[in-house]
Design an enzyme around this catalytic site. Structure first.
Site, PDB file in Angstrom:
ATOM      1  N   HIS A  24       0.808  -1.227   0.000  1.00 40.74           N
ATOM      2  CA  HIS A  24       0.000   0.000   0.000  1.00 40.74           C
ATOM      3  C   HIS A  24       0.845   1.283   0.000  1.00 40.74           C
ATOM      4  CE1 HIS A  24       0.405   0.003   4.387  1.00 40.74           C
ATOM      5  NE2 HIS A  24      -0.507  -0.904   4.587  1.00 40.74           N
ATOM      6  N   HIS A  78      -4.278  -9.572  14.361  1.00 50.15           N
ATOM      7  CA  HIS A  78      -4.499  -8.358  13.561  1.00 50.15           C
ATOM      8  C   HIS A  78      -5.304  -8.740  12.333  1.00 50.15           C
ATOM      9  CE1 HIS A  78      -3.861  -4.560  11.708  1.00 50.15           C
ATOM     10  NE2 HIS A  78      -2.667  -4.733  11.206  1.00 50.15           N
ATOM     11  N   GLU A  80      -5.757  -6.955   9.489  1.00 45.36           N
ATOM     12  CA  GLU A  80      -5.343  -6.452   8.173  1.00 45.36           C
ATOM     13  C   GLU A  80      -5.089  -7.633   7.220  1.00 45.36           C
ATOM     14  OE1 GLU A  80      -2.259  -3.431   8.250  1.00 45.36           O
ATOM     15  OE2 GLU A  80      -2.690  -2.870   6.171  1.00 45.36           O
ATOM     16  N   ASP A  82      -2.965  -8.627   5.138  1.00 43.85           N
ATOM     17  CA  ASP A  82      -1.677  -9.322   4.992  1.00 43.85           C
ATOM     18  C   ASP A  82      -1.535 -10.448   6.017  1.00 43.85           C
ATOM     19  OD1 ASP A  82      -1.629  -7.109   6.751  1.00 43.85           O
ATOM     20  OD2 ASP A  82       0.547  -6.969   6.706  1.00 43.85           O
ATOM     21  N   HIS A 144      -0.963  -1.883  14.687  1.00 44.16           N
ATOM     22  CA  HIS A 144      -1.034  -0.734  13.808  1.00 44.16           C
ATOM     23  C   HIS A 144      -2.474  -0.277  13.515  1.00 44.16           C
ATOM     24  CE1 HIS A 144      -1.183  -0.854   9.114  1.00 44.16           C
ATOM     25  NE2 HIS A 144      -0.946   0.395   9.380  1.00 44.16           N
ATOM     26  N   ASP A 163       2.590  -7.006  13.863  1.00 42.61           N
ATOM     27  CA  ASP A 163       3.287  -5.939  13.125  1.00 42.61           C
ATOM     28  C   ASP A 163       4.487  -5.386  13.906  1.00 42.61           C
ATOM     29  OD1 ASP A 163       1.912  -5.842  10.717  1.00 42.61           O
ATOM     30  OD2 ASP A 163       0.478  -4.337  11.393  1.00 42.61           O
ATOM     31  N   TYR A 191      10.476   0.025   8.379  1.00 37.83           N
ATOM     32  CA  TYR A 191       9.138  -0.482   8.685  1.00 37.83           C
ATOM     33  C   TYR A 191       8.459   0.401   9.732  1.00 37.83           C
ATOM     34  CZ  TYR A 191       5.427  -3.701   9.888  1.00 37.83           C
ATOM     35  OH  TYR A 191       4.190  -4.242  10.115  1.00 37.83           O
ATOM     36  N   HIS A 222       6.114 -10.191  10.288  1.00 39.29           N
ATOM     37  CA  HIS A 222       6.863  -9.825   9.075  1.00 39.29           C
ATOM     38  C   HIS A 222       8.359  -9.960   9.360  1.00 39.29           C
ATOM     39  CE1 HIS A 222       3.387  -8.083   7.027  1.00 39.29           C
ATOM     40  NE2 HIS A 222       3.174  -7.236   8.018  1.00 39.29           N
TER      41      HIS A 222
HETATM   42 FE1  FEO Z   1      -1.002  -3.852   9.859  1.00 39.20          FE
HETATM   43 FE2  FEO Z   1       1.207  -6.245   8.656  1.00 39.20          FE
HETATM   44  O1  FEO Z   1      -0.456  -5.363   8.896  1.00 39.20           O
END
Ligand code: FEO
Length: 389
Positions: A24, A78, A80, A82, A144, A163, A191, A222
């Site tokens: 994004h 989370h 989101e 991903d 996040h 995250d 990041y 991640h």
């Molecule tokens: Fe806020 Fe890696 O997603």
């Protein structure tokens, strides 16, 4: 071949997205990974999932350890996409699983992934027993999204941080002591700058929440897993949360016929003469996320643009709007550039730098191209600006 164990009976079943280059708007030059962990105990637990397009790969990796239908819990740290994009496919494969989530997460998940999940809503300090292990949940809202939480396993001393402490860094090596340290900490900083900077003030509180835990490993969602450099990354997070100004300067510019570029190069000379480290970035070839990474620990920002059609160059506008979202508060900033007749770029740039929370200083501009003493004046301008960082 079984997936790698990061600890006894805890398997790394996530996927590495070697070729992704855009997240994004965040340019991921080193790729990314969506980490997911499978805990095999009396109860079987999956921590986080992956992007929807990698759901099959996730389920295939799980299948090498256990039939996914036997999964008892899916921890949704989370929502989101991903990390949670594969939830619908995981639900099909593990129809008896409870999906452990915060209340905010449940509300978000219903919008993203629909109904049909057996949600188990948890709040701070709630735990589940897996057999020889337990898991405790600690919400960290806005790190996040509003739903974020981290999951702690006291028996293994592992913090599944989602995250937080992540890096967009694809690597076949999975631990912090197996990769290049400079690259690792640069990607962790990048990041933080691009994902967590707007919420940096919340980092101190989040670190306090987990500060009393005996942490032997931080397994983010991640990048690589922290096991040897935990103290260093926690220390960096504490510093980044408070804001770092290391005295350096970023100069980001665009040029039309070379006039603004000539000034930018003179400004590098002037700031360097003041003893300041300078990074020069031309914005038609530099991602906004790189500017964020470079500016993150710097003290100052000079933004240059000629006037085009009564305003700034579009790539400068894109960069400043990106920075406005990240709110780089406290950075000293000024503009420079050239214009032919009426001007307009400076006003636009200054408005966005102010909206970004920067400490705006007077700028430097001239007509068409720097002539006569103007180039020396640009050097002197940058020298003075740099001296005051
Ligand atoms: Fe806020 Fe890696 O997603």
């Amino acid at each position: 071949m079984m997936p790698m164990e990061i600890a006894p009976k805890i398997y790394d079943v996530g996927v590495t997205d070697w070729t992704v280059r855009d997240f994004h708007g965040y340019k991921t030059e080193r790729g990314a990974s969506y980490n997911s962990y499978l805990i095999m105990d009396e109860k079987i637990c999956l921590i986080d999932t992956v992007k929807a397009c990698y759901a099959d790969e996730l389920l295939e990796k799980i299948s090498r350890v256990v039939d996914p239908a036997k999964i008892d819990y899916v921890i949704v740290n989370h929502v989101e996409p991903d990390h949670a994009g594969a939830l619908p496919q995981v639900l099909k494969a593990a129809p008896n699983a409870k999906f452990v989530i915060t209340m905010q997460g449940k509300n978000e998940a219903l919008r993203h992934y629909g109904d049909g999940f057996d949600f188990m809503v948890v709040k701070e300090g709630d735990s589940i027993e897996l057999g020889s292990r337990s898991l405790t949940f600690v919400p960290v809202p806005m790190l996040h999204w509003p739903d974020n939480m981290v999951t702690y396993c006291p028996q293994d001393g592992i913090l599944f941080s989602n995250d937080a402490f992540g890096q967009h860094y694809a690597s076949s090596k999975r631990f912090d002591d197996e990769v290049d340290e400079t690259v690792l900490f640069y990607e962790a900083k990048k990041y933080f700058a691009n994902i967590l900077w707007p919420y940096a003030r919340l980092i101190g509180g989040a670190l306090k929440k987990v500060g009393g835990l005996d942490i032997k490993m931080i397994a983010p969602a991640h990048g690589v897993i922290w096991r040897s450099k935990i103290a260093q990354i926690v220390e960096r997070y504490a510093a980044w949360g408070s804001g770092v100004n290391d005295g350096s300067l970023v100069i980001a510019y665009e040029t039309m016929w070379g006039g603004t570029e000539t000034i930018a190069r003179a400004m590098v000379e002037g700031a360097a003469a003041a003893g300041v480290k300078v990074q020069l970035l031309r914005m038609d070839r530099t991602p906004c996320s790189t500017v964020a990474a470079e500016l993150f620990e710097a003290s100052g920002l000079l933004v240059g643009s000629p006037t085009l059609n009564s305003g700034m160059m579009p790539c400068i506008g894109a960069m400043l709007i990106y920075l406005k979202g990240l709110q780089p508060k406290g950075k000293k900033a000024a503009t420079f550039g050239t214009c032919g007749w009426a001007g307009g770029a400076q006003k636009d740039m200054e408005a966005l730098l102010t909206a970004a929370g920067c400490d705006l200083q007077p700028g430097f501009n001239c007509k068409w191209r720097a002539c006569g003493d103007e180039l020396e004046a640009a050097r002197q301008f940058a020298y003075e600006f740099a001296k005051n960082l």
